[in-house]
Design a protein around this motif. Structure first.
Motif, short mmCIF file in Angstrom:
data_model
loop_
_atom_site.label_atom_id
_atom_site.label_comp_id
_atom_site.label_asym_id
_atom_site.label_seq_id
_atom_site.Cartn_x
_atom_site.Cartn_y
_atom_site.Cartn_z
N VAL A 47 0.84 -1.21 0.00
CA VAL A 47 0.00 0.00 0.00
C VAL A 47 0.87 1.25 0.00
CG1 VAL A 47 -1.55 1.38 1.45
CG2 VAL A 47 -2.05 -1.05 1.03
N GLU A 48 1.90 1.25 0.85
CA GLU A 48 2.77 2.43 0.95
C GLU A 48 3.63 2.59 -0.30
OE1 GLU A 48 3.38 3.16 5.68
OE2 GLU A 48 4.76 1.76 4.74
N LYS A 49 4.03 1.49 -0.90
CA LYS A 49 4.82 1.57 -2.13
C LYS A 49 4.04 2.27 -3.24
CE LYS A 49 7.54 -1.29 -5.33
NZ LYS A 49 7.96 -2.68 -5.69
N LYS A 50 2.74 2.03 -3.27
CA LYS A 50 1.89 2.67 -4.28
C LYS A 50 1.43 4.06 -3.85
CE LYS A 50 -1.79 1.59 -7.55
NZ LYS A 50 -2.95 0.74 -7.89
N LYS A 51 1.85 4.46 -2.62
CA LYS A 51 1.53 5.78 -2.08
C LYS A 51 0.02 5.98 -1.91
CE LYS A 51 5.71 8.11 -3.87
NZ LYS A 51 6.52 7.30 -2.99
N LEU A 52 -0.66 4.93 -1.51
CA LEU A 52 -2.10 5.05 -1.24
C LEU A 52 -2.29 5.57 0.18
CD1 LEU A 52 -3.33 1.64 -2.71
CD2 LEU A 52 -3.30 3.87 -3.83
N LYS A 53 -3.14 6.55 0.34
CA LYS A 53 -3.37 7.15 1.66
C LYS A 53 -4.83 7.05 2.11
CE LYS A 53 -0.69 9.25 3.79
NZ LYS A 53 0.24 8.82 4.86
N PHE A 54 -5.76 7.45 1.23
CA PHE A 54 -7.17 7.39 1.59
C PHE A 54 -8.02 7.62 0.34
CE2 PHE A 54 -5.57 11.67 2.33
CZ PHE A 54 -6.47 12.46 1.61
N PHE A 55 -9.27 7.25 0.47
CA PHE A 55 -10.26 7.44 -0.58
C PHE A 55 -10.88 8.81 -0.35
CE2 PHE A 55 -14.37 5.45 -2.51
CZ PHE A 55 -14.05 5.98 -3.74
N ASN A 56 -10.79 9.73 -1.31
CA ASN A 56 -11.27 11.10 -1.11
C ASN A 56 -12.74 11.14 -0.69
OD1 ASN A 56 -9.29 13.15 -1.46
ND2 ASN A 56 -9.07 12.47 -3.57
N PRO A 57 -13.04 11.77 0.44
CA PRO A 57 -14.44 11.85 0.88
C PRO A 57 -15.27 12.77 0.00
CG PRO A 57 -13.01 13.13 2.34
CD PRO A 57 -12.11 12.41 1.39
N ILE A 58 -16.58 12.55 -0.01
CA ILE A 58 -17.49 13.37 -0.81
C ILE A 58 -18.43 14.13 0.12
CG2 ILE A 58 -17.38 11.83 -2.80
CD1 ILE A 58 -20.14 10.76 -1.93
N GLU A 59 -19.04 15.18 -0.40
CA GLU A 59 -19.95 15.99 0.41
C GLU A 59 -21.31 15.31 0.56
OE1 GLU A 59 -20.27 19.86 -1.28
OE2 GLU A 59 -18.25 20.47 -0.68
N ALA A 60 -22.07 15.77 1.52
CA ALA A 60 -23.44 15.29 1.70
C ALA A 60 -24.31 15.81 0.56
CB ALA A 60 -23.99 15.79 3.03
N PRO A 61 -25.40 15.11 0.24
CA PRO A 61 -26.30 15.61 -0.82
C PRO A 61 -26.91 16.94 -0.42
CG PRO A 61 -27.29 13.77 0.36
CD PRO A 61 -25.87 13.85 0.83
N LYS A 62 -27.06 17.82 -1.40
CA LYS A 62 -27.68 19.13 -1.14
C LYS A 62 -29.20 19.01 -0.99
CE LYS A 62 -23.94 21.75 -1.54
NZ LYS A 62 -22.92 20.70 -1.56
N SER A 63 -29.77 17.99 -1.62
CA SER A 63 -31.22 17.77 -1.52
C SER A 63 -31.50 16.27 -1.56
CB SER A 63 -31.96 18.47 -2.67
OG SER A 63 -31.55 17.93 -3.92
N ILE A 64 -32.66 15.90 -1.05
CA ILE A 64 -33.07 14.49 -0.99
C ILE A 64 -34.43 14.38 -1.68
CG2 ILE A 64 -33.64 12.56 0.54
CD1 ILE A 64 -31.83 13.82 2.64
N PRO A 65 -34.62 13.37 -2.53
CA PRO A 65 -35.93 13.21 -3.17
C PRO A 65 -37.05 13.11 -2.13
CG PRO A 65 -34.32 11.75 -4.17
CD PRO A 65 -33.66 12.35 -2.97
N PRO A 66 -38.26 13.52 -2.48
CA PRO A 66 -39.38 13.48 -1.53
C PRO A 66 -39.70 12.06 -1.10
CG PRO A 66 -40.15 13.94 -3.75
CD PRO A 66 -38.67 14.03 -3.80
N LEU A 67 -40.36 11.97 0.05
CA LEU A 67 -40.78 10.67 0.57
C LEU A 67 -41.96 10.13 -0.22
CD1 LEU A 67 -40.70 11.63 4.35
CD2 LEU A 67 -39.18 9.95 3.29
N PRO A 68 -42.03 8.82 -0.42
CA PRO A 68 -43.25 8.25 -1.01
C PRO A 68 -44.36 8.24 0.04
CG PRO A 68 -41.73 6.50 -0.40
CD PRO A 68 -41.00 7.79 -0.14
#
Length: 417
Positions: free
Chosen positions: A156-177
């Protein structure tokens, strides 16, 4: 009109939740669901439930926080209880379910749940997202990963892997059924008090992690991580990581930013190193699966027989060995135990008391506020010599551990008084 369900499992957060974001983008209406499974409260073969008071309280707090955040975005959290297939069949009778989105959990019981649903005709989109590293970027197929942690780390270190880039929370959520779901009893957070130092929920996780970095505690992590008393000797991220109130990737990103700001040091590296151990135990499940849950584990040697009288002495902290008894009483009274003490008491149960490692593992599942299926199984296999460690087990010398980690007896006095 596409109606989907998002099934929250061990990912009780909106930030850095790729599967939930995927569901939000794909569905016209979305029903967020959390399922309480009654089998966790039933007695195990050893005479106690799989989930204890501390973890249950932390879980309830985490769900309340998640519900609050969903409501702010015009959605909600529907808590239901029952058998997985029965619950989804009832939901299907009320709404036309297109897809059930969820995180992928690579442990046998959780995989069987998904297989059962697929066998019943449900379309499941399960996404792997609980590791710090991106499984797809590893320098080897998971089925052929190195057995030895050091070899895994080096590649893992040889390939210089550190972490999976985090993503933001959704700005909106579809309405409830539109749906009628019988309500279940949800604990009132004001009554949830059991003396724990941890409060569940994504917002509590964010506040705690921010405070940890602001106080520059990564700098001293390597020096203090084996201490037994206090909140600051280790990171204490584990309760929130276990329920998915935060992600390992987001912590690793903060750690990387911290090093850019203050410079790299041994403490920061060791914090990443421990997160890598967490990944390693996860990825082993892709290679060995159910074998990790056999009594023999990956070994050929039989396990010790279970002795209920010995187990009662060990689990209640009445073995007569003061350090062990102090540790087991801390666990029972707080739902937490330092990593060092977890190894010591596990070793004592397996080697000194000739106890069944699976009973010890099950007791930790019941008691720990930060129980994580991968790490708990991995650590018990490691100590018992049933996993991938070529040295075949890790017996600890209790007298030496006592001298090294509690020479003045303060820890023992705290829990045996």
């Amino acid at each position: 009109m596409t109606t989907a369900i998002y099934w929250f499992r061990n990912d009780l957060r909106l930030e850095d939740n790729p599967s939930f974001l995927q569901a939000c983008k794909a569905a016209d209406s979305l029903l967020p669901v959390y399922m309480h499974q009654p089998n966790l409260e039933q007695e195990t073969a050893w005479g106690f439930p799989r989930i204890g008071e501390y973890r249950q309280v932390f879980l309830d707090q985490s769900l309340q926080d998640l519900r609050s955040q969903l409501r702010k975005l015009g959605s909600d959290l529907y808590e239901v209880a029952g058998d997985v297939l029965d619950v989804f069949e009832k939901l299907k009778s009320q709404i036309d379910i297109g897809t059930i989105y969820c995180e992928q959990i690579q442990a046998p019981e959780e995989l069987e749940q998904v297989a059962l649903l697929r066998g019943a005709g449900f379309r499941i989109n399960a996404l792997w997202q609980s590791s710090m590293l991106d499984a797809q970027s590893l320098p080897f197929p998971l089925e052929d990963m190195p057995d030895i942690f050091t070899q895994f780390r080096q590649q893992v270190e040889k390939k210089k892997l550190k972490f999976f880039n985090p993503i933001e929370a959704p700005k909106s959520i579809p309405p409830l059924p539109t749906i009628q779901i019988p309500p279940i009893t949800v604990a009132n957070q004001s009554t949830l008090s059991n003396g724990s130092k941890f409060c569940g929920g994504e917002r509590s996780a964010d506040a705690y992690i921010e405070h940890y970095f602001e106080r520059r505690l990564p700098d001293t992590y390597k020096q203090t991580r084996n201490e037994l008393i206090g909140m600051d000797y280790s990171s204490k991220f584990s309760p929130w990581l276990a329920q998915g109130c935060c992600s390992a990737g987001s912590i690793a990103k903060k750690l990387s930013d911290y090093e850019i700001c203050y410079g790299a040091n041994d403490g920061a590296y060791w914090l990443w190193f421990e997160l890598l151990w967490r990944d390693y135990f996860r990825f082993l499940h892709f290679k060995y699966g159910k074998r990790l849950y056999y009594s023999k584990g990956l070994s050929k040697a039989p396990s010790n027989q279970f002795d209920s009288e010995k187990f009662l002495k060990w689990s209640s902290g009445h073995t007569g060995e003061s350090l062990i008894d102090a540790g087991m009483r801390e666990l029972k009274n707080t739902g937490y135990l330092s990593n060092r003490m977890r190894q010591i008491v596990a070793s004592y149960w397996i080697y000194d008391m000739q106890g069944d490692w699976q009973a010890g593992s099950a007791w930790f599942e019941c008691q720990l506020i930060d129980y994580d299926v991968y790490s708990n199984q991995g650590n018990w296999l490691y100590i018992a010599g049933k996993g991938t460690d070529p040295r075949g087990g890790r017996p600890f010398n209790v007298a030496k551990q006592t001298q090294d980690h509690d020479p003045d007896g303060v820890y023992r006095q705290m829990w045996l008084a």
